[in-house]
Design a protein around this motif. Structure first.
Motif, mmCIF file in Angstrom:
data_model
loop_
_atom_site.group_PDB
_atom_site.id
_atom_site.type_symbol
_atom_site.label_atom_id
_atom_site.label_comp_id
_atom_site.label_asym_id
_atom_site.label_seq_id
_atom_site.Cartn_x
_atom_site.Cartn_y
_atom_site.Cartn_z
ATOM 1 N N ARG A 51 -3.607 27.655 34.267
ATOM 2 C CA ARG A 51 -2.855 26.405 34.104
ATOM 3 C C ARG A 51 -2.811 25.984 32.628
ATOM 4 O O ARG A 51 -1.757 25.589 32.120
ATOM 5 N N ILE A 52 -3.935 26.093 31.976
ATOM 6 C CA ILE A 52 -3.973 25.750 30.552
ATOM 7 C C ILE A 52 -3.087 26.684 29.740
ATOM 8 O O ILE A 52 -2.326 26.244 28.855
ATOM 9 N N LEU A 59 10.559 28.180 31.364
ATOM 10 C CA LEU A 59 9.154 28.605 31.418
ATOM 11 C C LEU A 59 8.388 27.867 32.517
ATOM 12 O O LEU A 59 7.576 28.466 33.232
ATOM 13 N N TYR A 60 8.663 26.585 32.671
ATOM 14 C CA TYR A 60 7.968 25.799 33.695
ATOM 15 C C TYR A 60 8.260 26.337 35.091
ATOM 16 O O TYR A 60 7.343 26.529 35.898
ATOM 17 N N ARG A 61 9.540 26.620 35.363
ATOM 18 C CA ARG A 61 9.917 27.139 36.681
ATOM 19 C C ARG A 61 9.351 28.537 36.895
ATOM 20 O O ARG A 61 8.955 28.886 38.012
ATOM 21 N N LEU A 62 9.298 29.312 35.839
ATOM 22 C CA LEU A 62 8.731 30.660 35.945
ATOM 23 C C LEU A 62 7.239 30.597 36.292
ATOM 24 O O LEU A 62 6.761 31.323 37.182
ATOM 25 N N PHE A 63 6.505 29.734 35.619
ATOM 26 C CA PHE A 63 5.083 29.609 35.897
ATOM 27 C C PHE A 63 4.825 29.017 37.284
ATOM 28 O O PHE A 63 3.882 29.414 37.958
ATOM 29 N N ARG A 64 5.659 28.075 37.702
ATOM 30 C CA ARG A 64 5.525 27.521 39.054
ATOM 31 C C ARG A 64 5.768 28.577 40.119
ATOM 32 O O ARG A 64 5.067 28.614 41.128
ATOM 33 N N LYS A 65 6.757 29.415 39.868
ATOM 34 C CA LYS A 65 7.064 30.475 40.820
ATOM 35 C C LYS A 65 5.900 31.445 40.984
ATOM 36 O O LYS A 65 5.660 31.976 42.069
ATOM 37 N N ASN A 66 5.153 31.672 39.916
ATOM 38 C CA ASN A 66 4.021 32.599 39.942
ATOM 39 C C ASN A 66 2.690 31.882 40.196
ATOM 40 O O ASN A 66 1.622 32.487 40.001
ATOM 41 N N ASN A 67 2.768 30.606 40.628
ATOM 42 C CA ASN A 67 1.581 29.829 40.997
ATOM 43 C C ASN A 67 0.615 29.640 39.845
ATOM 44 O O ASN A 67 -0.604 29.588 40.039
#
Length: 372
Positions: free
Chosen positions: A314-315, A362-370
């Motif tokens: 997350r960080i 980037l935010y949506r990409l990281f959300r998609k990968n949990n």
């Protein structure tokens, strides 16, 4: 407890105590004028009784007189002591002919459960346990409290020495006195009753500890349950305390179930086999507690690692998102003359829009990968 009780404030005649060597062990010697009866045991003597034909004899006199009758084959004496000092045990040792090594063990608490034979006298050490009630299990809660009961079982006498604030034998003596047939079987039957009483307490404590383990297991596997890991560790330590009481007793109890000894009749040996069976059952239960808590502890440590990895991801994700506008702002902050869209009318808004789009992707990409 029914029967005689002695005035705790009675005057005491204390003679000089000398030491002699017996098998390399210093043993207190008690002058003859000290060997006058129960008065020297004030503060340690809980109760005593003389039993003949399975019934309590209320004859006048002290236990020394009763011992003389018991040595003539007329029943036996049962004396209960609570944390006697060295001098008091030396008095008892001289009166009943107890071995110096057994007296030394009986003086000091924290002995390992064991069974020893000194001639016709058996010396048994039993660990007692008590469940400590608590509203909420914490990292410092005391769950299991232990003590000791030591038993001298010989011709014409039974002597119990108790260490610890629990494990009282008052109720047991009263129950046995309601069953003259059991008491008539002799000192070995009293030893069996004490062992059975102690092992039954193991079963009760094990059932209470099982409830604590079930509760901590539910909490441990709840969200953020790894925060309870210190409580699991504390409960594991308390289970080890119970294990140290139960496990070493299996050898002595098996010996009593098979031992050929004048104090142990064939019928009493059968009863000891039943106690041994109960002890094996609670031993298996306690061992399973230890293994289960080890598994829960390992699961908690794994949860900590997973939680740390999630926090690190997350960080890292937020650092990557923030790095994009930081990089763009840093580049355009150099203020070179020939930079793209630097002098255009809407260049500032275009750059801000580019930052927003990049951060959103980037935010949506990281959300998609949990990762967020």
């Amino acid at each position: 407890m029914t029967g005689r009780r002695w005035d705790m404030g009675a005057s005491r005649r204390v003679g000089r105590v000398f030491a002699r060597r017996s098998g390399g062990t210093a043993v207190p010697e008690v002058p003859e004028f000290d060997l006058v009866g129960s008065g020297k045991l004030d503060g340690a003597l809980v109760d005593w009784a003389y039993y003949r034909d399975g019934r309590r004899d209320t004859h006048d006199g002290d236990y020394v007189d009763a011992l003389q009758r018991a040595r003539r084959g007329e029943g036996y004496v049962w004396i209960g002591l609570f944390e006697p000092n060295e001098h008091q045990l030396a008095v008892i040792g001289r009166q009943f002919g107890l071995h110096a090594l057994a007296l030394e063990d009986a003086t000091e608490a924290h002995q390992r459960p064991k069974l020893e034979r000194y001639g016709e006298t058996l010396f048994a050490v039993l660990k007692t346990v008590r469940y400590v009630p608590h509203d909420d299990l914490t990292a410092t809660s005391e769950v299991v409290e232990s003590g000791e009961v030591m038993v001298f079982c010989g011709p014409g006498f039974v002597i119990t020495v108790r260490h610890g604030d629990h494990g009282e034998l008052t109720g047991l003596r009263q129950e046995l006195e309601k069953e003259p047939k059991r008491l008539a079987a002799g000192p070995g039957a009293v030893l069996h009753a004490i062992a059975d009483h102690v092992v039954d307490s193991y079963l009760e404590v094990a059932a209470a500890v099982q409830a604590d383990i079930d509760q901590i297991e539910i909490e441990m596997f709840s969200p953020r349950g790894w925060r309870n890991i210190d409580r699991v560790y504390q409960l594991k330590r308390e289970v080890l305390e119970l294990k140290r009481a139960v496990a070493p007793l299996t050898g002595p109890m098996r010996a009593l179930a098979t031992l050929r000894h004048p104090m142990i009749t064939d019928e009493t040996r059968d009863y000891f086999r039943d106690v041994d069976d109960h002890l094996l059952r609670v031993k298996e239960q306690v061992v399973s507690f230890d293994e289960l808590l080890s598994s829960i502890l390992q699961a908690g440590l794994a949860q900590v690692q997973v939680s740390e990895n999630e926090d690190m991801r997350r960080i890292s994700a937020w650092v990557a998102i923030i790095a994009v506008p930081t990089l763009i702002a840093g580049v355009y902050g150099m203020n070179f003359d020939n930079m793209p869209i630097l002098t255009t009318r809407y260049g500032y808004y275009v750059v801000l829009g580019g930052m927003l789009v990049a951060c959103t992707v980037l935010y949506r990409l990281f959300r998609k990968n949990n990762w967020l």
